[in-house]
Write an enzyme that holds these catalytic residues in place. Structure first.
Site, PDB file in Angstrom:
ATOM      1  N   GLY A  13       0.846  -1.371  -0.006  1.00  0.00           N
ATOM      2  CA  GLY A  13      -0.060   0.108   0.080  1.00  0.00           C
ATOM      3  C   GLY A  13       0.859   1.190  -0.094  1.00  0.00           C
TER       4      GLY A  13
ATOM      5  N   ASP B  99       0.891   1.601   9.245  1.00  0.00           N
ATOM      6  CA  ASP B  99       0.376   0.825  10.457  1.00  0.00           C
ATOM      7  C   ASP B  99       1.293   0.778  11.314  1.00  0.00           C
ATOM      8  OD1 ASP B  99      -1.812   0.146   8.577  1.00  0.00           O
ATOM      9  OD2 ASP B  99      -0.962  -1.659   8.164  1.00  0.00           O
TER      10      ASP B  99
ATOM     11  N   ARG C  74     -24.274  14.144  19.454  1.00  0.00           N
ATOM     12  CA  ARG C  74     -24.293  12.802  19.013  1.00  0.00           C
ATOM     13  C   ARG C  74     -23.002  11.992  19.421  1.00  0.00           C
ATOM     14  NH1 ARG C  74     -25.141  14.479  12.729  1.00  0.00           N
ATOM     15  NH2 ARG C  74     -27.296  14.207  12.690  1.00  0.00           N
TER      16      ARG C  74
ATOM     17  N   GLU D 196      -9.506  -0.337  12.587  1.00  0.00           N
ATOM     18  CA  GLU D 196     -10.481  -1.404  11.687  1.00  0.00           C
ATOM     19  C   GLU D 196     -10.180  -2.732  12.166  1.00  0.00           C
ATOM     20  OE1 GLU D 196      -8.544  -1.027   7.647  1.00  0.00           O
ATOM     21  OE2 GLU D 196      -6.791  -1.778   8.422  1.00  0.00           O
TER      22      GLU D 196
ATOM     23  N   ARG E  27     -23.394   8.332  14.519  1.00  0.00           N
ATOM     24  CA  ARG E  27     -22.666   8.226  13.105  1.00  0.00           C
ATOM     25  C   ARG E  27     -21.415   7.871  13.072  1.00  0.00           C
ATOM     26  NH1 ARG E  27     -27.473   9.710  12.628  1.00  0.00           N
ATOM     27  NH2 ARG E  27     -28.126  11.435  11.287  1.00  0.00           N
TER      28      ARG E  27
ATOM     29  N   LEU F 192      -7.803   8.232   3.005  1.00  0.00           N
ATOM     30  CA  LEU F 192      -7.613   9.578   3.323  1.00  0.00           C
ATOM     31  C   LEU F 192      -6.312   9.407   4.136  1.00  0.00           C
ATOM     32  CD1 LEU F 192     -10.782  11.642   4.391  1.00  0.00           C
ATOM     33  CD2 LEU F 192      -9.242  11.875   2.479  1.00  0.00           C
TER      34      LEU F 192
HETATM   35  O1  F6P Z   1      -1.223  -1.773   5.579  1.00  0.00           O
HETATM   36  C1  F6P Z   1      -1.698  -0.368   5.043  1.00  0.00           C
HETATM   37  C2  F6P Z   1      -3.241  -0.458   5.019  1.00  0.00           C
HETATM   38  O2  F6P Z   1      -3.739   0.976   4.663  1.00  0.00           O
HETATM   39  C3  F6P Z   1      -4.115  -1.010   6.013  1.00  0.00           C
HETATM   40  O3  F6P Z   1      -3.957   0.084   7.390  1.00  0.00           O
HETATM   41  C4  F6P Z   1      -5.268  -1.458   5.602  1.00  0.00           C
HETATM   42  O4  F6P Z   1      -6.038  -2.356   6.006  1.00  0.00           O
HETATM   43  C5  F6P Z   1      -4.886  -1.709   4.066  1.00  0.00           C
HETATM   44  O5  F6P Z   1      -3.662  -1.154   3.942  1.00  0.00           O
HETATM   45  C6  F6P Z   1      -5.787  -1.354   2.949  1.00  0.00           C
HETATM   46  O6  F6P Z   1      -5.181  -1.763   1.695  1.00  0.00           O
HETATM   47  P1  F6P Z   1      -6.070  -1.423   0.416  1.00  0.00           P
HETATM   48  O7  F6P Z   1      -5.249  -0.261  -0.102  1.00  0.00           O
HETATM   49  O8  F6P Z   1      -5.838  -2.758  -0.577  1.00  0.00           O
HETATM   50  O9  F6P Z   1      -7.513  -1.052   0.643  1.00  0.00           O
END
Ligand code: F6P
Length: 361
Positions: A10, A139, A174, A234, A279, A286
């Site tokens: 990524g 990360d 909220r 996440e 929400r 981003l």
């Molecule tokens: O490893 C970096 C990261 O942005 C993670 O935080 C995330 O889970 C993943 O890559 C998202 O990957 P993609 O760009 O394939 O959606």
């Protein structure tokens, strides 16, 4: 000498700063030639996807987000998807990569990437390729280094977003939920949550109970605070549940689990159980976009020049790492398959608890 540089996995802010530093240092300091390998390992599978990098080519890219070389989080040469007889099958084409490295006349390869890229780099090193690694990932989860390029910027983006959410959450009374990236590590959520003065931080390392999250929100209301902000990683896990409870199985990127969706799920739970309007904001990509912070520009420039020096000293099969404030080299083997997670008893977690932030546990 002719060296190759590739960015894999990524993207993140700071990659161009590394490409610039490697190119300038290799050309100005060592009088070497630099070849940019495009789109991760794809440029070593199809050698047309390469470009000679000159000093002019890297002019003005220090503060540019993304990577001018392109990247991909697929294309693992050891598990490459090829079409045979109309069917997609997985093949090991790493010998092609080794052959193309020599065909391109390369003497060394600098790989800028996270866990996945460094693992592939390590296997290519074992096959004889002279490789030096540079760690990057928003990360911040590589065990062998105290910091990775891209994390500082992602953190700043998350804090900025949380700052902005305070006013709208307060105005509408909220319970806002902010989902951030980080895969199985909670660094972005923890540090952005603390720096962004949130009420609840939910991270993969500390499984949470929805009931406790809702109780905390209700207690805030009882005490006169009619809004709240929860930051959730996440990869956060409800106690007895699993990661990415919404999207994971449906979305599969060549074996890489895709996380996401837990923020929306939690927001619905809060509306039902805590009876407060909620929400969810998913920050998503981003966090990987836009210009790198000054800290990432510095780290990338230092790591890039350090890596060139490692190539000069033939320190192959090794990766640049930040230990404390100094750069060092570590075995790439140390950097792969070992994730750096938040410790539950870390000083940052304890500081958050001390000021009343709930982890939902
Ligand atoms: O490893 C970096 C990261 O942005 C993670 O935080 C995330 O889970 C993943 O890559 C998202 O990957 P993609 O760009 O394939 O959606």
């Amino acid at each position: 000498m002719k060296i190759g540089i590739s960015t894999g996995g990524g993207d993140c802010p700071g990659l161009n700063a590394v490409v610039r530093a490697v190119t300038l240092s290799a050309i100005k300091n060592q009088s070497w030639e630099v070849l940019g390998i495009q789109d991760g390992f794809e440029g070593l599978i199809d050698t047309e996807r390469t470009q000679v990098l000159s000093i002019k080519d890297v002019d003005g890219i220090l503060g540019l987000g993304g990577t001018v070389l392109g990247t991909t989080n697929r294309g693992n040469p050891f598990k490459y998807v090829v079409e045979e007889n109309g069917e997609e099958v997985i093949r090991d084409i790493s010998d092609t990569v080794v052959a193309n490295f020599h065909k391109l006349g390369l003497d060394a390869l600098i790989l800028v990437g996270g866990d996945g890229t460094q693992s592939i780099g390590y296997r290519l090193f074992q096959k004889g390729l002279p490789i030096v690694g540079i760690p990057k990932t928003i990360d911040n989860d590589l065990l062998a280094t105290d910091a990775t390029i891209g994390y500082n910027t992602a953190l700043a983006i998350a804090v900025d977003a949380i700052d902005r959410l305070h006013t709208t959450a307060r105005s509408h009374h909220r319970a806002l939920v902010v989902e951030v990236m980080g895969r199985y590590a909670g660094w972005i959520a923890l540090e952005a949550g603390l720096a962004g003065a949130v009420d609840i931080i939910l991270i993969p390392e500390i499984p949470f109970e929805v009931g406790k999250v809702c109780n905390h929100i209700n207690k805030l209301i009882e005490n006169g605070k009619h809004y709240s902000i929860t930051v959730i990683a996440e990869g956060a896990v409800p106690l007895g549940g699993r990661h990415s409870i919404i999207e994971s199985e449906a979305q599969n990127l060549g074996g890489v689990e895709r996380l996401g969706g837990i923020g929306n799920w939690l927001s619905q739970q809060i509306e039902e159980i805590a009876d407060i309007e909620s929400r969810c904001v998913v920050l998503g990509h981003l966090q990987r976009g836009g210009p790198p912070s000054h800290a990432d520009r510095l780290l990338a420039t230092r790591m890039g020049t350090f890596a060139v020096d490692m190539v000069k000293r033939q320190r192959f099969g090794r990766m640049v790492a930040l230990k404390g404030k100094a750069l060092q080299e570590v075995d790439v083997a140390e950097a792969v398959d070992k994730v750096r997670l938040v410790r539950k008893d870390s000083e940052t977690v304890l500081a958050a608890r001390d000021i009343g932030i709930s982890f939902g546990d």
